[in-house]
Design a protein around this motif. Sequence first.
Motif, PDB file in Angstrom:
ATOM      1  N   VAL A 178      -5.998  -4.483  -5.487  1.00 46.75           N
ATOM      2  CA  VAL A 178      -4.865  -4.072  -6.321  1.00 46.75           C
ATOM      3  C   VAL A 178      -5.190  -2.728  -6.963  1.00 46.75           C
ATOM      4  O   VAL A 178      -6.253  -2.553  -7.550  1.00 46.75           O
ATOM      5  CB  VAL A 178      -4.577  -5.121  -7.414  1.00 46.75           C
ATOM      6  CG1 VAL A 178      -3.448  -4.639  -8.333  1.00 46.75           C
ATOM      7  CG2 VAL A 178      -4.211  -6.455  -6.780  1.00 46.75           C
ATOM      8  N   SER A 179      -4.263  -1.782  -6.831  1.00 45.25           N
ATOM      9  CA  SER A 179      -4.483  -0.443  -7.378  1.00 45.25           C
ATOM     10  C   SER A 179      -4.551  -0.479  -8.898  1.00 45.25           C
ATOM     11  O   SER A 179      -3.905  -1.315  -9.544  1.00 45.25           O
ATOM     12  CB  SER A 179      -3.349   0.495  -6.949  1.00 45.25           C
ATOM     13  OG  SER A 179      -3.260   0.590  -5.545  1.00 45.25           O
ATOM     14  N   GLY A 180      -5.323   0.423  -9.442  1.00 43.41           N
ATOM     15  CA  GLY A 180      -5.378   0.554 -10.894  1.00 43.41           C
ATOM     16  C   GLY A 180      -4.155   1.281 -11.426  1.00 43.41           C
ATOM     17  O   GLY A 180      -3.415   1.924 -10.677  1.00 43.41           O
ATOM     18  N   GLU A 208       0.845  -1.197   0.000  1.00 40.77           N
ATOM     19  CA  GLU A 208       0.000   0.000   0.000  1.00 40.77           C
ATOM     20  C   GLU A 208       0.879   1.246   0.000  1.00 40.77           C
ATOM     21  O   GLU A 208       0.602   2.216  -0.724  1.00 40.77           O
ATOM     22  CB  GLU A 208      -0.922   0.008   1.222  1.00 40.77           C
ATOM     23  CG  GLU A 208      -1.831   1.235   1.262  1.00 40.77           C
ATOM     24  CD  GLU A 208      -2.575   1.374   2.575  1.00 40.77           C
ATOM     25  OE1 GLU A 208      -3.561   2.133   2.605  1.00 40.77           O
ATOM     26  OE2 GLU A 208      -2.150   0.746   3.568  1.00 40.77           O
ATOM     27  N   ALA A 209       1.959   1.227   0.781  1.00 38.69           N
ATOM     28  CA  ALA A 209       2.873   2.364   0.830  1.00 38.69           C
ATOM     29  C   ALA A 209       3.536   2.612  -0.519  1.00 38.69           C
ATOM     30  O   ALA A 209       3.874   3.753  -0.857  1.00 38.69           O
ATOM     31  CB  ALA A 209       3.945   2.126   1.905  1.00 38.69           C
ATOM     32  N   GLY A 267       2.034   2.087  -3.321  1.00 38.52           N
ATOM     33  CA  GLY A 267       1.014   2.463  -4.282  1.00 38.52           C
ATOM     34  C   GLY A 267       0.459   1.317  -5.107  1.00 38.52           C
ATOM     35  O   GLY A 267      -0.342   1.534  -6.013  1.00 38.52           O
ATOM     36  N   LEU A 268       0.861   0.093  -4.776  1.00 40.24           N
ATOM     37  CA  LEU A 268       0.386  -1.063  -5.536  1.00 40.24           C
ATOM     38  C   LEU A 268      -0.930  -1.611  -5.009  1.00 40.24           C
ATOM     39  O   LEU A 268      -1.627  -2.346  -5.709  1.00 40.24           O
ATOM     40  CB  LEU A 268       1.442  -2.170  -5.526  1.00 40.24           C
ATOM     41  CG  LEU A 268       2.754  -1.849  -6.247  1.00 40.24           C
ATOM     42  CD1 LEU A 268       3.737  -2.997  -6.089  1.00 40.24           C
ATOM     43  CD2 LEU A 268       2.506  -1.557  -7.712  1.00 40.24           C
ATOM     44  N   VAL A 269      -1.247  -1.264  -3.773  1.00 36.20           N
ATOM     45  CA  VAL A 269      -2.469  -1.759  -3.135  1.00 36.20           C
ATOM     46  C   VAL A 269      -3.248  -0.568  -2.577  1.00 36.20           C
ATOM     47  O   VAL A 269      -2.663   0.399  -2.086  1.00 36.20           O
ATOM     48  CB  VAL A 269      -2.140  -2.753  -2.003  1.00 36.20           C
ATOM     49  CG1 VAL A 269      -3.378  -3.069  -1.171  1.00 36.20           C
ATOM     50  CG2 VAL A 269      -1.558  -4.038  -2.583  1.00 36.20           C
ATOM     51  N   THR A 270      -4.577  -0.650  -2.650  1.00 31.25           N
ATOM     52  CA  THR A 270      -5.455   0.386  -2.125  1.00 31.25           C
ATOM     53  C   THR A 270      -6.451  -0.240  -1.165  1.00 31.25           C
ATOM     54  O   THR A 270      -6.955  -1.344  -1.420  1.00 31.25           O
ATOM     55  CB  THR A 270      -6.233   1.077  -3.270  1.00 31.25           C
ATOM     56  OG1 THR A 270      -5.304   1.622  -4.206  1.00 31.25           O
ATOM     57  CG2 THR A 270      -7.118   2.186  -2.734  1.00 31.25           C
ATOM     58  N   PHE A 271      -6.694   0.451  -0.050  1.00 30.77           N
ATOM     59  CA  PHE A 271      -7.718  -0.004   0.885  1.00 30.77           C
ATOM     60  C   PHE A 271      -9.013   0.746   0.600  1.00 30.77           C
ATOM     61  O   PHE A 271      -9.039   1.982   0.583  1.00 30.77           O
ATOM     62  CB  PHE A 271      -7.275   0.234   2.333  1.00 30.77           C
ATOM     63  CG  PHE A 271      -6.422  -0.872   2.882  1.00 30.77           C
ATOM     64  CD1 PHE A 271      -6.985  -2.015   3.418  1.00 30.77           C
ATOM     65  CD2 PHE A 271      -5.040  -0.777   2.836  1.00 30.77           C
ATOM     66  CE1 PHE A 271      -6.204  -3.041   3.915  1.00 30.77           C
ATOM     67  CE2 PHE A 271      -4.232  -1.788   3.326  1.00 30.77           C
ATOM     68  CZ  PHE A 271      -4.819  -2.926   3.876  1.00 30.77           C
ATOM     69  N   GLU A 272     -10.068   0.008   0.346  1.00 34.07           N
ATOM     70  CA  GLU A 272     -11.368   0.600   0.060  1.00 34.07           C
ATOM     71  C   GLU A 272     -12.347   0.262   1.177  1.00 34.07           C
ATOM     72  O   GLU A 272     -12.370  -0.865   1.679  1.00 34.07           O
ATOM     73  CB  GLU A 272     -11.910   0.085  -1.279  1.00 34.07           C
ATOM     74  CG  GLU A 272     -11.041   0.448  -2.475  1.00 34.07           C
ATOM     75  CD  GLU A 272     -11.651  -0.016  -3.782  1.00 34.07           C
ATOM     76  OE1 GLU A 272     -12.892  -0.203  -3.823  1.00 34.07           O
ATOM     77  OE2 GLU A 272     -10.894  -0.201  -4.743  1.00 34.07           O
ATOM     78  N   ARG A 273     -13.146   1.227   1.519  1.00 27.80           N
ATOM     79  CA  ARG A 273     -14.120   1.054   2.593  1.00 27.80           C
ATOM     80  C   ARG A 273     -15.121  -0.032   2.225  1.00 27.80           C
ATOM     81  O   ARG A 273     -15.615  -0.084   1.098  1.00 27.80           O
ATOM     82  CB  ARG A 273     -14.854   2.372   2.837  1.00 27.80           C
ATOM     83  CG  ARG A 273     -15.665   2.410   4.110  1.00 27.80           C
ATOM     84  CD  ARG A 273     -16.201   3.807   4.342  1.00 27.80           C
ATOM     85  NE  ARG A 273     -16.855   3.930   5.627  1.00 27.80           N
ATOM     86  CZ  ARG A 273     -17.374   5.064   6.092  1.00 27.80           C
ATOM     87  NH1 ARG A 273     -17.301   6.155   5.341  1.00 27.80           N
ATOM     88  NH2 ARG A 273     -17.953   5.100   7.273  1.00 27.80           N
ATOM     89  N   ASN A 274     -15.387  -0.900   3.187  1.00 27.18           N
ATOM     90  CA  ASN A 274     -16.327  -2.016   3.029  1.00 27.18           C
ATOM     91  C   ASN A 274     -15.882  -3.046   1.988  1.00 27.18           C
ATOM     92  O   ASN A 274     -16.654  -3.938   1.640  1.00 27.18           O
ATOM     93  CB  ASN A 274     -17.734  -1.504   2.660  1.00 27.18           C
ATOM     94  CG  ASN A 274     -18.318  -0.574   3.697  1.00 27.18           C
ATOM     95  OD1 ASN A 274     -18.112  -0.761   4.892  1.00 27.18           O
ATOM     96  ND2 ASN A 274     -19.018   0.450   3.245  1.00 27.18           N
ATOM     97  N   VAL A 275     -14.674  -2.900   1.504  1.00 27.31           N
ATOM     98  CA  VAL A 275     -14.141  -3.852   0.523  1.00 27.31           C
ATOM     99  C   VAL A 275     -12.862  -4.491   1.033  1.00 27.31           C
ATOM    100  O   VAL A 275     -12.669  -5.699   0.975  1.00 27.31           O
ATOM    101  CB  VAL A 275     -13.875  -3.165  -0.841  1.00 27.31           C
ATOM    102  CG1 VAL A 275     -13.221  -4.142  -1.819  1.00 27.31           C
ATOM    103  CG2 VAL A 275     -15.177  -2.625  -1.418  1.00 27.31           C
TER     104      VAL A 275
END
Length: 244
Positions: free
Chosen positions: A84-86, A69-70, A72-80
Amino acid sequence: MAQEVCGVGRGRKSVTEATESKSQQAYAAVKQRIVHGIYTPGYRLVLATIATDLGVSVVPVREAIRRLEAEGLVTFERNVGATVSGIDPTEYQYTMQTLSIVEGAATGLSAQLMDKADIARARAVNNRMRNCLADFDPLQFTALNQEFHSILFEHCPNPHILDLVQRGWNRLAALRSSTFRFVPGRARDSVNEHENLLVLIERGAEPAQIEQAARQHRIATLDAYLRQAPGTQKTLSTTSKDKQ
């Protein structure tokens, strides 16, 4: 008693080291799957599933996901959760525009220092690229593409330009951008343009002409990608034409 305390200390250190090692292994494994497109943009990273797959507990996987995540390859999404980041088309565009300039300059400066053996090596790589068009593997093609261009600019006498080129390649790797995965039809044109570059070098064309050809080659790949990613700004090639 002192021996017991020391023993406990060593035990704790051993556990910590083992956890760190597993975390590194999980990080390397997940990152590789993201970079290679096994985990595609938007793919949900379920910690328990990944942990079972890798044969570790959830803890090192969670630490690995935080590192990614740091980066930029991973994103944390609420309720998900973790996904993997776009790939940001605009960031890709800026990187390719910059790389076209510095790699073009490096190729132009290097061309006059290349000998017949260098040209033969580059042509052999390009022939391998041509041979893999029938059973197309975008990752293999991208690796061969990098090898080809590395031969073309390896004799560049300016280390600062070479450093900028390497930074551009590293940024593309971070963006996980094998353009040929998204626009496989671009691969055949790319191989033909490689041969045209080699012919220019063989004929002893002016460095400026070789630089321009290398630059337009890179921009043509960018144009092909951007046609699949609407909503981005005008490409460098279009801007250049407007100025002429």
